[in-house]
Design a protein around this motif. Structure first.
Motif, PDB file in Angstrom:
ATOM      1  N   PRO A  58       0.794  -1.236   0.000  1.00 22.29           N
ATOM      2  CA  PRO A  58       0.000   0.000   0.000  1.00 22.29           C
ATOM      3  C   PRO A  58       0.825   1.284   0.000  1.00 22.29           C
ATOM      4  O   PRO A  58       0.559   2.173  -0.823  1.00 22.29           O
ATOM      5  N   PRO A  59       1.838   1.450   0.883  1.00 24.98           N
ATOM      6  CA  PRO A  59       2.593   2.703   0.828  1.00 24.98           C
ATOM      7  C   PRO A  59       3.425   2.850  -0.444  1.00 24.98           C
ATOM      8  O   PRO A  59       3.610   3.970  -0.946  1.00 24.98           O
ATOM      9  N   GLU A  60       3.900   1.735  -0.992  1.00 25.55           N
ATOM     10  CA  GLU A  60       4.677   1.807  -2.218  1.00 25.55           C
ATOM     11  C   GLU A  60       3.795   2.208  -3.399  1.00 25.55           C
ATOM     12  O   GLU A  60       4.163   3.088  -4.193  1.00 25.55           O
ATOM     13  N   VAL A  61       2.644   1.583  -3.516  1.00 23.68           N
ATOM     14  CA  VAL A  61       1.714   1.922  -4.606  1.00 23.68           C
ATOM     15  C   VAL A  61       1.264   3.370  -4.481  1.00 23.68           C
ATOM     16  O   VAL A  61       1.192   4.112  -5.467  1.00 23.68           O
ATOM     17  N   ALA A  62       0.961   3.788  -3.257  1.00 25.19           N
ATOM     18  CA  ALA A  62       0.511   5.173  -3.039  1.00 25.19           C
ATOM     19  C   ALA A  62       1.606   6.170  -3.425  1.00 25.19           C
ATOM     20  O   ALA A  62       1.328   7.225  -3.998  1.00 25.19           O
ATOM     21  N   GLY A  63       2.864   5.828  -3.117  1.00 22.14           N
ATOM     22  CA  GLY A  63       3.977   6.702  -3.473  1.00 22.14           C
ATOM     23  C   GLY A  63       4.110   6.876  -4.976  1.00 22.14           C
ATOM     24  O   GLY A  63       4.336   7.986  -5.477  1.00 22.14           O
ATOM     25  N   VAL A  64       3.967   5.765  -5.710  1.00 20.22           N
ATOM     26  CA  VAL A  64       4.042   5.826  -7.169  1.00 20.22           C
ATOM     27  C   VAL A  64       2.895   6.661  -7.731  1.00 20.22           C
ATOM     28  O   VAL A  64       3.093   7.516  -8.607  1.00 20.22           O
ATOM     29  N   LYS A  65       1.694   6.433  -7.229  1.00 24.05           N
ATOM     30  CA  LYS A  65       0.531   7.168  -7.732  1.00 24.05           C
ATOM     31  C   LYS A  65       0.655   8.665  -7.468  1.00 24.05           C
ATOM     32  O   LYS A  65       0.282   9.488  -8.313  1.00 24.05           O
ATOM     33  N   SER A 137      13.655  -0.328  -8.511  1.00 29.07           N
ATOM     34  CA  SER A 137      13.013  -0.815  -7.293  1.00 29.07           C
ATOM     35  C   SER A 137      13.105   0.210  -6.167  1.00 29.07           C
ATOM     36  O   SER A 137      14.140   0.837  -5.976  1.00 29.07           O
ATOM     37  N   PRO A 138      12.025   0.353  -5.400  1.00 26.93           N
ATOM     38  CA  PRO A 138      12.059   1.258  -4.260  1.00 26.93           C
ATOM     39  C   PRO A 138      12.560   0.592  -2.985  1.00 26.93           C
ATOM     40  O   PRO A 138      12.742   1.260  -1.971  1.00 26.93           O
ATOM     41  N   ALA A 139      12.777  -0.731  -3.023  1.00 24.89           N
ATOM     42  CA  ALA A 139      13.055  -1.430  -1.766  1.00 24.89           C
ATOM     43  C   ALA A 139      14.092  -2.540  -1.864  1.00 24.89           C
ATOM     44  O   ALA A 139      14.406  -3.163  -0.855  1.00 24.89           O
ATOM     45  N   PRO A 294      16.121   1.256   6.350  1.00 22.59           N
ATOM     46  CA  PRO A 294      16.884   2.216   5.542  1.00 22.59           C
ATOM     47  C   PRO A 294      15.964   3.165   4.781  1.00 22.59           C
ATOM     48  O   PRO A 294      15.944   3.204   3.554  1.00 22.59           O
ATOM     49  N   LEU A 295      15.197   3.935   5.536  1.00 22.28           N
ATOM     50  CA  LEU A 295      14.185   4.787   4.921  1.00 22.28           C
ATOM     51  C   LEU A 295      14.546   6.259   5.030  1.00 22.28           C
ATOM     52  O   LEU A 295      15.222   6.688   5.963  1.00 22.28           O
ATOM     53  N   THR A 296      14.062   7.034   4.085  1.00 21.13           N
ATOM     54  CA  THR A 296      14.257   8.483   4.088  1.00 21.13           C
ATOM     55  C   THR A 296      13.227   9.139   5.009  1.00 21.13           C
ATOM     56  O   THR A 296      12.062   8.746   5.034  1.00 21.13           O
ATOM     57  N   LYS A 297      13.669  10.137   5.757  1.00 20.20           N
ATOM     58  CA  LYS A 297      12.738  10.871   6.613  1.00 20.20           C
ATOM     59  C   LYS A 297      11.726  11.602   5.744  1.00 20.20           C
ATOM     60  O   LYS A 297      12.084  12.273   4.783  1.00 20.20           O
ATOM     61  N   LEU A 298      10.454  11.463   6.094  1.00 22.96           N
ATOM     62  CA  LEU A 298       9.382  12.082   5.314  1.00 22.96           C
ATOM     63  C   LEU A 298       8.820  13.297   6.039  1.00 22.96           C
ATOM     64  O   LEU A 298       8.649  13.286   7.260  1.00 22.96           O
ATOM     65  N   SER A 299       8.515  14.326   5.284  1.00 25.64           N
ATOM     66  CA  SER A 299       7.885  15.510   5.870  1.00 25.64           C
ATOM     67  C   SER A 299       6.425  15.213   6.183  1.00 25.64           C
ATOM     68  O   SER A 299       5.809  14.313   5.597  1.00 25.64           O
ATOM     69  N   TYR A 318       8.794   2.866   2.637  1.00 23.35           N
ATOM     70  CA  TYR A 318       9.159   2.909   1.225  1.00 23.35           C
ATOM     71  C   TYR A 318       8.185   3.721   0.361  1.00 23.35           C
ATOM     72  O   TYR A 318       8.247   3.637  -0.863  1.00 23.35           O
ATOM     73  N   ALA A 319       7.312   4.499   0.995  1.00 18.05           N
ATOM     74  CA  ALA A 319       6.452   5.398   0.205  1.00 18.05           C
ATOM     75  C   ALA A 319       7.313   6.455  -0.477  1.00 18.05           C
ATOM     76  O   ALA A 319       7.114   6.772  -1.654  1.00 18.05           O
ATOM     77  N   GLY A 320       8.263   7.006   0.256  1.00 19.86           N
ATOM     78  CA  GLY A 320       9.145   8.012  -0.315  1.00 19.86           C
ATOM     79  C   GLY A 320      10.036   7.458  -1.401  1.00 19.86           C
ATOM     80  O   GLY A 320      10.217   8.076  -2.463  1.00 19.86           O
ATOM     81  N   GLU A 321      10.590   6.278  -1.154  1.00 18.06           N
ATOM     82  CA  GLU A 321      11.452   5.651  -2.156  1.00 18.06           C
ATOM     83  C   GLU A 321      10.671   5.281  -3.413  1.00 18.06           C
ATOM     84  O   GLU A 321      11.206   5.333  -4.524  1.00 18.06           O
ATOM     85  N   SER A 322       9.396   4.930  -3.247  1.00 15.90           N
ATOM     86  CA  SER A 322       8.555   4.613  -4.401  1.00 15.90           C
ATOM     87  C   SER A 322       8.221   5.873  -5.183  1.00 15.90           C
ATOM     88  O   SER A 322       8.163   5.854  -6.417  1.00 15.90           O
TER      89      SER A 322
END
Length: 325
Positions: A58-65, A137-139, A294-299, A318-322
């Motif tokens: 879900p967070p990966e798909v949402a990030g791409v969208k 790949s985001p992950a 290993p995730l990026t800090k999200l605002s 992985y929403a940010g990476e996606s």
């Protein structure tokens, strides 16, 4: 992190620009199965809707969208919209990923975002890159992908396991752990992260008293947990996916889990609210458990915007990476 969203748009635009360049040659030469018709740029996803990493889907798909929404709102690529073809990656116990890749290549995608699992990516990377299509790949974190012969078409926005192993080892040592037991799933992600963690933990002055590589499809982990307990560790690292919940439950039952005061550590494959959801009826089951991702800090702004895409999100892993991919 006020400029985070701007940086993300720049990153995405850069990747899309690579795709667009392959679709705009003067001779209109077709690049693999990529869309070169002069219409919308087609992007496919190969992300876990089902399988052992479905909680990351879900967070990966949402990030791409969200990325595609932002790109199209900014005018698209060369004035053309980016369109999305969604696809499930499943996991290594199925052939879903290969079927998804085949369908998306036939649909004329120029790039595929995924998979989340390194092992799944290793199963389909040749099929994608041989077709002349970009895979990002985001992950994926397996070291095997660092030097893989990918024809220059494979990318990832997550760091390799070498870095997470260092962080995990440093965390355990800083907490006073000196005798570490490792439980890791048998796939490139699990074995690679386990090997690097053992190396770094030992280099830091600790000792790995037991390392078990397990079958993630096993119906029970009682034997593995009993072996871990017998090694008398003062810290345990669980490197796994969805099956980690069953392992942690068994550890608690055998009085070597977080509930019993043992220092237990997770990783990006299992840490998150999704894990907590599985223990919501057993308060204290994960008490004191720590881990690394290993995730990026999200605002906060980014989290708000990505949750607007999927209001049901419980994790942002992985929403940010996606989005960047």
């Amino acid at each position: 992190m006020a400029d985070r969203n701007l940086l993300r748009v720049v990153a995405v635009a850069g990747v899309i620009a690579v795709v667009a360049a392959g679709c705009s040659k003067s001779d209109n030469k077709k690049t693999g199965s990529g869309n070169t018709s002069g219409g919308a740029v087609k992007i496919g996803t190969l992300l876990p809707v089902t399988g052992s990493l479905a909680f990351l889907g879900p967070p990966e798909v949402a990030g791409v969208k969200l990325a595609i929404k932002d790109i199209n709102s900014a005018g698209g690529v060369n004035g053309k919209d980016v369109t999305l073809t969604e696809g499930d990656s499943g996991d290594t116990s199925t052939n879903i990923a290969s079927q998804t890749v085949g369908r998306e290549l036939n649909d004329g995608v120029s790039a595929i975002v995924g998979a989340a699992s390194s092992a799944v990516s290793l199963k389909v990377i040749d099929k994608i890159t041989t077709a002349g299509v970009i895979q990002i790949s985001p992950a994926n974190t397996s070291d095997k992908l660092t030097t893989y012969p990918d024809k220059g078409l494979y990318f990832r926005t997550a760091p390799p396991d070498l870095l997470q192993a260092q962080a995990l080892s440093e965390l355990i040592l800083a907490d006073g752990g000196q005798k570490l037991a490792i439980l890791a799933l048998d796939d490139p992600y699990g074995t690679g992260l386990a090997a690097n963690t053992e190396k770094d933990f030992t280099a830091g002055g600790g000792k790995v008293v037991k390392k078990i590589i397990y079958d993630p499809q096993a119906t029970s982990f009682r034997t593995e947990v009993a072996q871990i307990k017998a090694s008398a560790p003062d810290a345990v690292a669980v490197i796994g996916f969805d099956e980690s919940a069953k392992i942690l439950q068994t550890m608690n039952e055998q009085t070597i889990g977080p509930k019993n005061g043992t220092k237990v550590y997770g990783v990006d494959g299992n840490m998150g609210n999704a894990l907590g959801e599985k223990f919501k009826t057993t308060p204290g089951a994960l008490k004191g458990m720590k881990g690394t991702t290993p995730l990026t800090k999200l605002s906060d702004d980014f989290k708000t915007r990505v949750k607007a895409v999927d209001p049901k999100l419980v994790d942002f892993n992985y929403a940010g990476e996606s989005y960047d991919a």
